[in-house]
Structure formats: C-alpha cells, structure tokens
Design a protein around this motif. Structure first.
Motif, short mmCIF file in Angstrom:
data_model
loop_
_atom_site.label_atom_id
_atom_site.label_comp_id
_atom_site.label_asym_id
_atom_site.label_seq_id
_atom_site.Cartn_x
_atom_site.Cartn_y
_atom_site.Cartn_z
N GLU A 32 38.90 34.91 86.66
CA GLU A 32 39.51 35.45 85.45
C GLU A 32 39.98 34.34 84.50
N ASP A 33 41.29 34.17 84.35
CA ASP A 33 41.81 33.25 83.34
C ASP A 33 41.37 31.81 83.55
N PRO A 37 35.07 32.03 79.31
CA PRO A 37 34.13 33.14 79.14
C PRO A 37 32.66 32.73 79.27
N LYS A 40 31.64 32.35 83.11
CA LYS A 40 31.95 33.38 84.10
C LYS A 40 30.70 33.80 84.89
N ASN A 68 37.81 39.63 87.18
CA ASN A 68 38.29 39.89 85.83
C ASN A 68 38.94 41.28 85.74
N SER A 72 37.04 45.08 81.87
CA SER A 72 36.14 44.07 81.32
C SER A 72 34.70 44.34 81.73
N HIS A 74 32.88 42.29 83.13
CA HIS A 74 32.59 41.50 84.33
C HIS A 74 33.07 42.15 85.62
N TYR A 75 33.94 43.15 85.52
CA TYR A 75 34.68 43.66 86.69
C TYR A 75 33.76 44.08 87.84
N ASP A 78 31.74 41.21 89.25
CA ASP A 78 32.63 40.31 90.01
C ASP A 78 32.88 40.86 91.41
#
Length: 287
Positions: A32-33, A37, A40, A68, A72, A74-75, A78
């Motif tokens: 995540e943070d 971006p 990722k 993430n 999002s 990406h979730y 991920d």
C-alpha cells in the motif's frame, strides 16, 4: 503478542530481506503506502519470490502482507498474490465494513483447506478513518478471522480534518474507542505510529500512553522503533518482581479468607491482582 508491527515496502526486497535481523513480532511487506503507484504491479508480481527469499533468510516471526485499500483497483489482485505466497495473513488498511473482508475470508478458507497449518491464517485491520472508528465495535466483534487491529492516527486526522500535534490529544477519543473495541472482542490492539523517526523520547512517551490505555504493541516505521516498542510494551524486571510479590501475597491472603489487603502501602483487591497477573504473562523487558 504483537509488541511491534514493522513495515517495509514491497518494491524494496533488499529491505524486506533484513526482516530477520530486526526481531519484530510481526513483519509486514507493504503493497500500500510504502509502494509507489507506478511500482505496485511489479511489486505484486514479485511478491511470491520476495516472501520465499525472506523465509529462506531465516525469518521466524509472523509475516504478513499489507494490501491496498478495499475500494482500490489493486485490492483483489493483491489478495490473490498474497495468498499465493507463504504468508501468515494480510493487513487490510482503512477497514470500515465487514463486507470489505469477504474476499479475504474466501482466500483464508481456501488456503487453510489446501495447506493446513497449526496457526490458521488471519488478518489485521487498520482502523484509520472516522467511519472505521465508529464501526470498530462491529468490526472487532463480527470478523472471526480478525486477530488484531491497529489505530492509524495520521489517516484518521486527515479524514476528520484535524491537526496533528506531538502529544496527540486530538486523536485521544478515537484512539481510546479502537482499543476498547479490540479488547472487548478479545483482539490484539496495536497503537498508532510515531512518524518523527529521530525522536526516541517522543516514541517512548507516546508508547507509554498507549500502553496505559490498554494497547499491546505499536506500529514501527524504523528498525530502531522495534527495539523501543519491545522496551515500552514489556515489563521491567522491577515491575515483574513487584507483580510476583503482589500475587504471592494476595494468594496467601485469599487462603486466609481476605479479599482486600494492605500491600506495601497500597490497597490491593481483585482488579489489582488481575493487572499483576497480566504483567507476569508478558516477556521481561529486553536489555
């Protein structure tokens, strides 16, 4: 027991490979943070290899992946990548509703059925928004796979529109609500981060106030903070010795039919005994 929740960016495998030397109770590879971006996707594609490498490097503690945010793009990808790796669970940031964890529960059930382990895979939820704090009781109560939650003060302050101060009085109410929700449901409560990474005194002071509230550990953003967290959330030898004397004296008094006693100038009763027993259940403070 999670005295230290330590993060390293997923796109920096050279930092992840240093996890074993830091001794954190729970290490987190951060998609995540911590991962920009533009990196990722590549970090996610390399995740299984990164996990395999850090396991081979001798990491013995808990290893998780922070995915993430649930809304999002990406979730879901991920989660698929995370559970294709040899991890102990995932960290869900900015958790606000039980529905957000349905995909996680699917993966946990599937992976635990395919590859059973002594300790089932779990998730840690980040309570980092106004909505998340207000829903913390339901989240901690209703998500069985939730092993711990952490309070994210920086995101919470940004969401509510407040200003951050070193002492943190502005997040005191939310910080208290999260730890109460966690402890009521039997979940581990992990305290907020201190982003002033060169101020050890501030970290220890903030950790002490978190421990006083009932938190059991702290988010750590540097290796040095891991050692400080273990110091802050473990009893000193003096505290442990005092607790041992108190328990022995009180148990002897109860055998004589006494429920309240004078111990070294203090009135001691059942709640005080319980706190002393909690101290004895913790590991002694590291030198």
């Amino acid at each position: 027991m999670i005295r230290s929740l330590f993060f390293a960016p997923a796109n920096r495998p050279e930092l992840v490979l240093k996890f074993p030397r830091f001794g954190a109770d729970c290490c987190v590879i951060d998609l995540e943070d911590g991962t920009p971006p533009g990196e990722k996707r590549s970090a996610r594609e390399a995740l299984a290899q990164t996990v395999a490498q850090v396991r081979a490097a001798g990491l013995g503690g808990t290893l998780m992946v922070r995915v993430n945010v649930p809304d999002s793009e990406h979730y879901l990808a991920d989660l698929e990548a995370a559970f294709a790796s040899d991890i102990d669970g995932v960290v869900i940031p900015k958790l606000e509703t039980t529905e957000q964890v349905f995909p996680v529960l699917h993966w946990i059930r599937q992976r635990d059925a395919q590859a059973p382990r002594a300790q089932p895979r779990t998730l840690i939820g980040g309570i980092e928004s106004v909505r998340g704090v207000l829903n913390a009781v339901a989240l901690c109560r209703d998500i069985d796979a939730l092993s711990a939650v952490f309070f994210g003060a920086e995101d919470f302050a940004a969401d509510i529109g407040g200003r951050r101060t070193p002492r943190g009085d502005e997040v005191y109410t939310a910080r208290s609500m999260v730890v109460m929700a966690a402890r009521a449901a039997g979940r581990i409560a992990i305290d907020q981060a201190v982003i002033d990474i060169r101020n050890d005194a501030l970290f220890l002071d903030d950790a002490g106030r978190g421990r006083d509230l009932g938190y059991e550990g702290k988010i750590c953003v540097t290796p040095g903070q891991v050692k400080l967290a273990h110091r802050a959330f473990s009893p000193t030898p003096e505290e442990r010795n005092y607790a041992q004397r108190l328990v022995e004296t009180y148990e002897a008094a109860m055998a004589r039919g006494l429920g309240t006693i004078d111990f070294e100038g203090r009135m001691i009763d059942g709640p005080t005994l319980k706190r002393a027993q909690q101290v004895l259940a913790l590991p002694v403070q590291e030198a």
